[in-house]
Design a protein around this motif. Sequence first.
Motif, PDB file in Angstrom:
ATOM      1  N   LEU A  60      49.874  48.662  13.675  1.00 34.13           N
ATOM      2  CA  LEU A  60      50.106  48.544  15.113  1.00 34.13           C
ATOM      3  C   LEU A  60      48.910  49.084  15.908  1.00 34.13           C
ATOM      4  O   LEU A  60      48.332  50.099  15.555  1.00 34.13           O
ATOM      5  N   ASP A  61      48.570  48.399  17.001  1.00 33.86           N
ATOM      6  CA  ASP A  61      47.608  48.957  17.942  1.00 33.86           C
ATOM      7  C   ASP A  61      48.273  50.091  18.707  1.00 33.86           C
ATOM      8  O   ASP A  61      49.481  50.054  18.941  1.00 33.86           O
ATOM      9  N   VAL A  62      47.456  51.069  19.100  1.00 30.83           N
ATOM     10  CA  VAL A  62      47.982  52.145  19.938  1.00 30.83           C
ATOM     11  C   VAL A  62      47.858  51.742  21.403  1.00 30.83           C
ATOM     12  O   VAL A  62      46.794  51.298  21.842  1.00 30.83           O
ATOM     13  N   LEU A  63      48.953  51.889  22.137  1.00 24.55           N
ATOM     14  CA  LEU A  63      48.931  51.625  23.567  1.00 24.55           C
ATOM     15  C   LEU A  63      48.947  52.955  24.317  1.00 24.55           C
ATOM     16  O   LEU A  63      49.848  53.769  24.135  1.00 24.55           O
ATOM     17  N   ALA A  64      47.908  53.180  25.136  1.00 22.99           N
ATOM     18  CA  ALA A  64      47.805  54.429  25.893  1.00 22.99           C
ATOM     19  C   ALA A  64      47.714  54.101  27.381  1.00 22.99           C
ATOM     20  O   ALA A  64      46.724  53.547  27.825  1.00 22.99           O
ATOM     21  N   PRO A  65      48.765  54.438  28.155  1.00 25.11           N
ATOM     22  CA  PRO A  65      48.720  54.109  29.584  1.00 25.11           C
ATOM     23  C   PRO A  65      47.733  54.979  30.361  1.00 25.11           C
ATOM     24  O   PRO A  65      47.144  54.517  31.338  1.00 25.11           O
ATOM     25  N   CYS A  66      47.541  56.243  29.964  1.00 27.63           N
ATOM     26  CA  CYS A  66      46.691  57.148  30.734  1.00 27.63           C
ATOM     27  C   CYS A  66      45.219  56.879  30.426  1.00 27.63           C
ATOM     28  O   CYS A  66      44.824  56.727  29.280  1.00 27.63           O
ATOM     29  N   SER A  67      44.402  56.835  31.483  1.00 27.04           N
ATOM     30  CA  SER A  67      42.984  56.490  31.307  1.00 27.04           C
ATOM     31  C   SER A  67      42.241  57.485  30.431  1.00 27.04           C
ATOM     32  O   SER A  67      41.431  57.106  29.587  1.00 27.04           O
ATOM     33  N   ALA A  68      42.481  58.779  30.647  1.00 25.76           N
ATOM     34  CA  ALA A  68      41.750  59.793  29.889  1.00 25.76           C
ATOM     35  C   ALA A  68      42.162  59.754  28.426  1.00 25.76           C
ATOM     36  O   ALA A  68      41.316  59.857  27.528  1.00 25.76           O
ATOM     37  N   CYS A  69      43.462  59.604  28.166  1.00 23.47           N
ATOM     38  CA  CYS A  69      43.931  59.485  26.781  1.00 23.47           C
ATOM     39  C   CYS A  69      43.293  58.263  26.130  1.00 23.47           C
ATOM     40  O   CYS A  69      42.789  58.318  25.010  1.00 23.47           O
ATOM     41  N   TYR A  70      43.336  57.151  26.844  1.00 20.43           N
ATOM     42  CA  TYR A  70      42.773  55.907  26.326  1.00 20.43           C
ATOM     43  C   TYR A  70      41.324  56.107  25.914  1.00 20.43           C
ATOM     44  O   TYR A  70      40.922  55.776  24.797  1.00 20.43           O
ATOM     45  N   LEU A  71      40.525  56.691  26.802  1.00 28.72           N
ATOM     46  CA  LEU A  71      39.113  56.867  26.487  1.00 28.72           C
ATOM     47  C   LEU A  71      38.917  57.831  25.317  1.00 28.72           C
ATOM     48  O   LEU A  71      38.103  57.577  24.434  1.00 28.72           O
ATOM     49  N   ASN A  72      39.656  58.919  25.298  1.00 28.72           N
ATOM     50  CA  ASN A  72      39.500  59.876  24.201  1.00 28.72           C
ATOM     51  C   ASN A  72      39.829  59.244  22.849  1.00 28.72           C
ATOM     52  O   ASN A  72      39.130  59.473  21.858  1.00 28.72           O
TER      53      ASN A  72
ATOM     54  N   VAL B 260      42.829  51.874  13.334  1.00 23.61           N
ATOM     55  CA  VAL B 260      43.796  51.660  14.413  1.00 23.61           C
ATOM     56  C   VAL B 260      43.116  51.159  15.695  1.00 23.61           C
ATOM     57  O   VAL B 260      42.161  51.776  16.170  1.00 23.61           O
ATOM     58  N   GLY B 261      43.584  50.064  16.233  1.00 24.96           N
ATOM     59  CA  GLY B 261      43.057  49.556  17.500  1.00 24.96           C
ATOM     60  C   GLY B 261      43.603  50.395  18.649  1.00 24.96           C
ATOM     61  O   GLY B 261      44.748  50.820  18.623  1.00 24.96           O
ATOM     62  N   VAL B 262      42.765  50.652  19.656  1.00 25.45           N
ATOM     63  CA  VAL B 262      43.197  51.434  20.820  1.00 25.45           C
ATOM     64  C   VAL B 262      43.166  50.527  22.048  1.00 25.45           C
ATOM     65  O   VAL B 262      42.163  49.885  22.334  1.00 25.45           O
ATOM     66  N   ARG B 263      44.287  50.471  22.756  1.00 24.13           N
ATOM     67  CA  ARG B 263      44.402  49.515  23.860  1.00 24.13           C
ATOM     68  C   ARG B 263      44.898  50.202  25.132  1.00 24.13           C
ATOM     69  O   ARG B 263      45.776  51.058  25.097  1.00 24.13           O
TER      70      ARG B 263
END
Lengths: 188, 305
Positions: free
Chosen positions: B73-85, B118-121
């Motif tokens: 599964l790709d990881v879905l991160a709604p928060c911008s800072a989490c996403y970038l990290n 893991v894909g980060v989205r």
Amino acid sequence: MNQTQAHAWSPDAVTREILEELRGEIGACMQCGTCTASCPNGFAMDITPRQMWRMVQFGMLDRILESKTFWMCSSCYMCTLRCPRGLKLTRAMGALKRLARQRGTWKIRKNSAFYDAFMENVEKYGRVQETSLMPGYFLKSRDPLLPLHYLPLGVRMMRAGKLHPPSSAQKGRLKELFAKVREMEEES
Amino acid sequence: MKYAYYPGCSLQESAREFDVSVRAVMAALGVELVDIPDWTCCGASAAEPVSALMNYALPARNLALAEQELPGLDVLAPCSACYLNLLKVNREVVGNKDLHARVNEALGASGLNYRGTVGVRHILDVLVNDIGLDPIKERIVNDLGGMRVSAYYGCQILRPYEVFDDPRHPVSMDNVLSALGAKPLPWDMGNKCCGASLMVTHPEVAMHSVAAILGAADGSDAVATVCPLCQMNLEAYQHDSAAGGHHVPILYLTQLMGLAFGLEEPSVLLDKNMSMDGSMRAGIRSRAWRHEAPGEGDETLARET
Ligand code: SF4
Ligand code: SF4
């Protein structure tokens, strides 16, 4: 009294290592000034980003540590996006914060108080608990007026039901990781 | 469609309305979110100034958990800072042999290891590229009726990694807003910085950015964001004269989507938005901006002549 200068002549190993890494990263800067022109917080900096990279190239540690420039960086990545040399400038600003923190004077500890409090909160709770983060920050900053500044906001947040008592669901979850990283960074 | 969900700390704390509206909207679109079990903080923007290794190890721990517990599964991160990290780990650690080994040595202390699969989205990426605008349109029950919205992208979802939109002229959120029946307003503040954590460490500096952004949003019925820190910075100081005295609701894109999908105010937690006052709520409830003819005595219109 400037405490920074007094120490600046005998950089310890960790300081030297960060500075060397920075010089490697910034070596290709051609002093075009695009980073300075892009920075939304440049008006509050005492040394412009372009000048800062020059000082890094020359290894002017004492002048670098006196500056508040890197504490004004909000990690917006605009300079990194625009630098024609493709230099990782936001990362370099982060490394400068670490460099300064390593040499911690009182002034510096005040600037890094929030980051330190944040990381302590993470270490303790695993996930940041906002209601205990702010008191932790106030303690570290040692500024008795600071809580007053946040009081009106705290009240509005409370009214909107945005404040919650700290959750202990993940408490202590990161203890081993923090201990291990500390050990690894001390011996490197 | 199924994702490993990484809410991040803010979404469990002061930004619950983002978490709740993301889950509601994704459910409405038939997307399944599975929380990464045992996830912990990604370090936000505080790890980098304190520890170079922690800056990678904290987000890598969560990717390692996703890789192990929710394979494929790709990881879905709604928060911008989490996403970038999280994304940073894939871009800077994976492929860097020494660093990757160091990060895994650190993770090993708690029995974890990240291979790098893991894909980060970001949620905007998933909305526009995986789900698509047509299924979003099909789900609309009560469109936003020409609501004038300024799309605020902020910094870290498009910089430094240009993954799903042009960081100079982003359009993805504007496209979603148009699909909802809103009228995205043209402005040049969409990718300006809100000050991020500088608002805590040096508020007098960050306030300049906030005042400029809010000033440029004058005439908007709302500003749409996809980042809890942007949302907080833009709304929390509207009472402060240093922020310029501009009042505009700062809503999460997913709250607006929920409203257009026919969800009621309480289910997208509109009451958690500090920038929302009675007249603004009434405007949203009655879609006040639907009646554009002058002289109707509409409060939202009267505000900005
Ligand atoms: S934009 Fe890049 S090359 Fe130009 S001055 Fe800044 S760091 Fe140097
Ligand atoms: S990342 Fe920091 S230094 Fe670079 S433009 Fe943004 S605030 Fe300025």
